[in-house]
Scaffold this motif. Sequence first.
Motif, PDB file in Angstrom:
ATOM      1  N   LEU A  28      12.330   5.803  -4.616  1.00  0.00           N
ATOM      2  CA  LEU A  28      11.192   4.904  -4.449  1.00  0.00           C
ATOM      3  C   LEU A  28      11.590   3.446  -4.667  1.00  0.00           C
ATOM      4  O   LEU A  28      11.107   2.550  -3.972  1.00  0.00           O
ATOM      5  N   ASP A  29      12.461   3.214  -5.620  1.00  0.00           N
ATOM      6  CA  ASP A  29      12.856   1.847  -5.954  1.00  0.00           C
ATOM      7  C   ASP A  29      13.632   1.161  -4.841  1.00  0.00           C
ATOM      8  O   ASP A  29      13.719  -0.067  -4.815  1.00  0.00           O
ATOM      9  N   ILE A  30      14.208   1.935  -3.932  1.00  0.00           N
ATOM     10  CA  ILE A  30      14.911   1.321  -2.800  1.00  0.00           C
ATOM     11  C   ILE A  30      14.120   1.496  -1.501  1.00  0.00           C
ATOM     12  O   ILE A  30      14.650   1.296  -0.413  1.00  0.00           O
ATOM     13  N   GLY A  31      12.842   1.887  -1.629  1.00  0.00           N
ATOM     14  CA  GLY A  31      11.978   1.954  -0.459  1.00  0.00           C
ATOM     15  C   GLY A  31      12.129   3.205   0.368  1.00  0.00           C
ATOM     16  O   GLY A  31      11.799   3.210   1.561  1.00  0.00           O
ATOM     17  N   ILE A  32      12.607   4.287  -0.262  1.00  0.00           N
ATOM     18  CA  ILE A  32      12.844   5.531   0.452  1.00  0.00           C
ATOM     19  C   ILE A  32      11.772   6.551   0.081  1.00  0.00           C
ATOM     20  O   ILE A  32      11.352   6.646  -1.067  1.00  0.00           O
ATOM     21  N   LEU A  33      11.370   7.351   1.041  1.00  0.00           N
ATOM     22  CA  LEU A  33      10.403   8.413   0.813  1.00  0.00           C
ATOM     23  C   LEU A  33      10.820   9.285  -0.356  1.00  0.00           C
ATOM     24  O   LEU A  33      11.959   9.748  -0.431  1.00  0.00           O
ATOM     25  N   ASP A  34       9.889   9.508  -1.264  1.00  0.00           N
ATOM     26  CA  ASP A  34      10.135  10.388  -2.407  1.00  0.00           C
ATOM     27  C   ASP A  34      10.294  11.813  -1.906  1.00  0.00           C
ATOM     28  O   ASP A  34       9.400  12.358  -1.269  1.00  0.00           O
ATOM     29  N   ASN A  35      11.439  12.423  -2.143  1.00  0.00           N
ATOM     30  CA  ASN A  35      11.715  13.775  -1.672  1.00  0.00           C
ATOM     31  C   ASN A  35      12.545  14.489  -2.726  1.00  0.00           C
ATOM     32  O   ASN A  35      13.692  14.122  -2.986  1.00  0.00           O
ATOM     33  N   ALA A  36      11.962  15.506  -3.350  1.00  0.00           N
ATOM     34  CA  ALA A  36      12.628  16.185  -4.457  1.00  0.00           C
ATOM     35  C   ALA A  36      13.881  16.923  -4.011  1.00  0.00           C
ATOM     36  O   ALA A  36      14.841  17.050  -4.780  1.00  0.00           O
ATOM     37  N   ASP A  37      13.909  17.427  -2.770  1.00  0.00           N
ATOM     38  CA  ASP A  37      15.109  18.099  -2.266  1.00  0.00           C
ATOM     39  C   ASP A  37      16.283  17.133  -2.177  1.00  0.00           C
ATOM     40  O   ASP A  37      17.420  17.467  -2.529  1.00  0.00           O
ATOM     41  N   TRP A  38      16.014  15.926  -1.684  1.00  0.00           N
ATOM     42  CA  TRP A  38      17.062  14.910  -1.623  1.00  0.00           C
ATOM     43  C   TRP A  38      17.507  14.540  -3.028  1.00  0.00           C
ATOM     44  O   TRP A  38      18.703  14.412  -3.297  1.00  0.00           O
ATOM     45  N   LYS A  85       0.830  -1.203   0.000  1.00  0.00           N
ATOM     46  CA  LYS A  85       0.000   0.000   0.000  1.00  0.00           C
ATOM     47  C   LYS A  85       0.859   1.245   0.000  1.00  0.00           C
ATOM     48  O   LYS A  85       0.587   2.227  -0.666  1.00  0.00           O
ATOM     49  N   ARG A  86       1.944   1.186   0.775  1.00  0.00           N
ATOM     50  CA  ARG A  86       2.873   2.317   0.845  1.00  0.00           C
ATOM     51  C   ARG A  86       3.494   2.573  -0.520  1.00  0.00           C
ATOM     52  O   ARG A  86       3.646   3.701  -0.956  1.00  0.00           O
ATOM     53  N   ARG A  87       3.861   1.482  -1.210  1.00  0.00           N
ATOM     54  CA  ARG A  87       4.482   1.614  -2.531  1.00  0.00           C
ATOM     55  C   ARG A  87       3.544   2.337  -3.497  1.00  0.00           C
ATOM     56  O   ARG A  87       3.944   3.212  -4.237  1.00  0.00           O
ATOM     57  N   VAL A  88       2.256   1.965  -3.470  1.00  0.00           N
ATOM     58  CA  VAL A  88       1.287   2.602  -4.353  1.00  0.00           C
ATOM     59  C   VAL A  88       1.160   4.084  -4.030  1.00  0.00           C
ATOM     60  O   VAL A  88       1.134   4.933  -4.915  1.00  0.00           O
ATOM     61  N   SER A  89       1.098   4.413  -2.734  1.00  0.00           N
ATOM     62  CA  SER A  89       0.945   5.822  -2.357  1.00  0.00           C
ATOM     63  C   SER A  89       2.166   6.633  -2.738  1.00  0.00           C
ATOM     64  O   SER A  89       2.058   7.789  -3.143  1.00  0.00           O
TER      65      SER A  89
END
Length: 228
Positions: free
Chosen positions: A56-66, A5-9
């Motif tokens: 996202l592919d390694i399970g990390i929160l999507d963050n444009a600053d990072w 579910k987290r992956r989809v979101s």
Amino acid sequence: MFSDKRRVSLAATAVLAASTLAGCAVPGQGDPGVAAEGAGVTVTLEEVQSYSEGLLDIGILDNADWALTLALFHDAAIDEAADLGMAWSDDEIAADIEAWAEVIGYPDADTSPEAIEVTHTAKAIGFLATSEEGSAFLSDMANELEADSVSSPRFGDFTAAAFFDSLSQAASSASDNVGTIGETVYVVFVAITGYADAASAPDWFGSPEPVAPGGTDATPEPSTDATE
């Protein structure tokens, strides 16, 4: 921690982030596709989105600053690490991603080119941060980016202070969690930024745990806010 579910979101968040980035105003000479440029580096909005997908592919929160910060440091950090005697192949990085995914219990990891790029950057930066010469290189580059780079208003100004704060937090998190995660704990160095307060790191950062037996998440899911 990293459920289906987290992956989809997160994937939905990435689409929203892409549309937001596309509407950013222009740094430099007016190219609407540029996220940041200066200090000998130009990063496009497309590259920022690519790095976000790699997170996202390694399970990390999507963050444009990072993503933008990683893209700014990617080439220089990897080259400097190689000059100091540490170089890694794509196959080695892919193996690290698989090991990281197994220990944190993330079944949807992908050794995509984007994932390899962000993970490779994190490994180089993590290595550089542990040596006097490498730390001096990171400091010099951060100061040069602060002095010479121009970024889209979506991100604001790159500051060396923000970068050093997030780098310090990543180093502390790596130290705190090496016993749980092992050698691939360096992946936490993806969460570095020259654009935001380091305190904005997601809930899991600093205390990641594997998924509990039976598939139940062992830790609360982080926020889905891409700009958190």
